[in-house]
Enzyme design. Structure first.
Site: not given
Ligand code: SIN
Length: 505
Positions: A24-25, A27, A46, A54, A58-59, A123, A237, A282, A343, A367, A378
């Protein structure tokens, strides 16, 4: 092992649907919403519908509204991915992003605006500002709105607390699934199953992922004979805040807005490692943090936002701000301690450009899927976009396809409770093995020892069966861990997030 449990299909409760969606994210929900409303969809989750990666995002969503930036977005995605990406898949991601984001907006999702226009942030790895967001809780905004729309659709039936045990196949074609709904096994009759089950972060001790991220969909697809690829590429991350065994994400957007990484002596060290400094991709930032920690004798690394304009941090990043305050760190006056954590998984269930696997009727997106978009690492905020673009493509393919009938067999394994009590301590052992070996800086020697230790666990539980959800999850974790380790051992040179400290060892 073909099946995780035993089942007698004659005795099971039966649910019939045209399409089964697992997860249920973004996708899973977006696929469900794009399926023709004449088709009955069962969406299983689950735990509850909101527990997924999802929701925690945040970003934001990396999306290019301006065609002039298509090539820039493609180039940045390829560069971050160590040029291991599938170029056609990347093009699709970039070119189809906007139309799918517009659908999200139609569903009521709200993004931050400046003077009435959607505002874009930056980012790591992005040379342009192309990330749309809702403050620092973009995922929550999206998932809550999508759930509201799903709940209004008569053709979509959601089942929470439901564990996918196995996908059933006949002649390499899906004819159903076994699931445990509220501790009761049932048979789901369907010819289309979409695995949108997310990542594998919870195979590690420290992860930004939600509690459900144990790779169950990947393990089920593997048992059914689907091709699994690129599992060695696990992204860490760079900047979560660790506390009480949990890793709370401090979004990369904080660096996008000017946050600076500092070592314990206050040095802004990223310039030593990459020309993009704090906004390097990253994998590079995570490795640089570990190297810097080693150089200064394991002292902390910090994220500094004390120079932000007064009032800005708490307004732009309210969830991060209140988390830091709850941990007695006031980011307006103090640096935030950060530590890389597991992450995102770049690999997974191999699909074509429409989310189709090598098994007829079995699809994957988000994912859990390996579409080729993410390469070996990614690019930030390309994950929600991938869920949208490829979720929509999966739905389109299903809308055009035909139904066929199922032919069900039973599989009987005696339930054995012996050892079932011991598995909890073995979960910690498994996570420790993954933390020590499949981490940011790997060696072939450690990976080989992990392979033997995981094989021992696998053998120990080979003939142990139970319907307990946590135990089923653990058996999946063993399968997924060994896929990660085996694929990491096969890749003898460093690439993207798979980094060997000594290639020749
Ligand atoms: C983040 O906000 O740093 C994570 C976003 C992402 O995983 O692309």
């Amino acid at each position: 092992m073909r099946y995780l449990t035993s089942f007698n299909t004659d005795l099971l409760e039966i649910i019939e649907c045209d399409v089964l969606i697992v997860g249920s994210g973004i996708a899973g929900l977006f696929t469900a919403l794009n399926i023709d409303d004449s088709l009955k969809v069962c969406l299983i989750s689950k735990t509850d519908l909101k527990t997924n990666n999802s929701y925690l995002a945040q970003g934001g969503i990396a999306v290019t509204f301006n065609k002039k930036d298509f090539q820039g977005h493609i180039d940045d995605t390829l560069k971050a991915g160590a040029f291991y990406n599938d170029l056609t898949a990347v093009r699709i991601l970039v070119e189809e992003g906007r139309k799918n984001v517009e659908k999200l907006i139609e569903y009521g999702v709200d993004f931050d605006k400046i003077d009435g226009e959607i505002s874009f942030t930056r980012e790591g790895g992005h040379l342009e500002r192309r990330i749309i967001h809702k403050k620092d809780y973009t995922g929550k905004e999206i998932i809550e709105k999508l759930i509201q729309v799903v709940e209004q659709r008569d053709n979509i039936h959601c089942y929470e607390d439901t564990f996918l045990v196995d996908v059933l196949t006949c002649d390499n074609s899906v004819d159903g699934a076994i699931a445990v709904i509220n501790d009761k096994e049932c048979l789901i009759k369907t010819n289309h199953a979409v695995l949108a089950t997310g990542g594998v972060g919870r195979l590690f001790l420290n992860s930004t992922n939600s509690s459900i991220s144990t790779g169950d969909g990947i393990a089920a697809a593997y048992r059914a004979g689907a091709v699994i690829e690129d599992m060695e590429f696990v992204q860490f991350h760079p900047t979560p805040f660790h506390s009480n065994g949990e890793a709370f994400l401090i979004s990369e957007a904080v660096r996008g807005e000017g946050g600076i990484l500092r070592n314990d002596s206050g040095e802004a060290f990223m310039g030593k490692y990459h020309s993009l400094k704090d906004l390097a991709p990253r994998d590079i930032v995570s490795r640089s943090i570990l190297k810097e920690q080693q150089l200064q004798g394991n002292k902390n690394i910090y994220l500094d936002v004390t120079h932000f304009e007064e009032g800005y941090f708490e307004k732009r990043f309210p969830s991060i701000f209140s988390y830091c305050i709850s941990q007695n760190v006031d980011p307006r006056k103090e640096w935030i301690p950060v530590n890389p954590s597991a992450h995102y998984l770049m690999g997974g269930i191999k699909t074509d450009l429409f989310g189709r696997t090598n098994i007829e009727g079995l699809y994957s997106c988000g994912e859990a899927a390996r579409t080729g978009v993410q390469g070996a690492n990614r690019l930030a905020s390309n994950s929600l976009s991938e869920g949208l673009v490829f979720g929509n493509r999966v739905a389109n393919v299903i809308n055009e396809s035909k139904k066929n009938d199922g032919n069900y067999v039973s599989v009987i394994n005696e339930e054995s409770s012996e050892l079932v009590t011991e598995y909890k301590k073995d979960i910690v052992i498994l996570k420790t093995i993954m933390d020590e070996t499949a981490n940011i800086l790997r060696t072939r020697k450690k990976l080989s020892s992990a392979k033997d230790r995981i094989r021992t666990l696998e053998k120990k539980y080979e003939d142990v069966y139970s319907y307990k959800k946590e135990f089923l999850e653990f058996k999946n974790m063993i399968i997924v861990a060994s896929l990660i380790i085996d694929m990491a051992l096969k890749r003898k040179k460093s690439l993207g997030s798979h980094y060997l400290e000594n290639d020749d060892e």
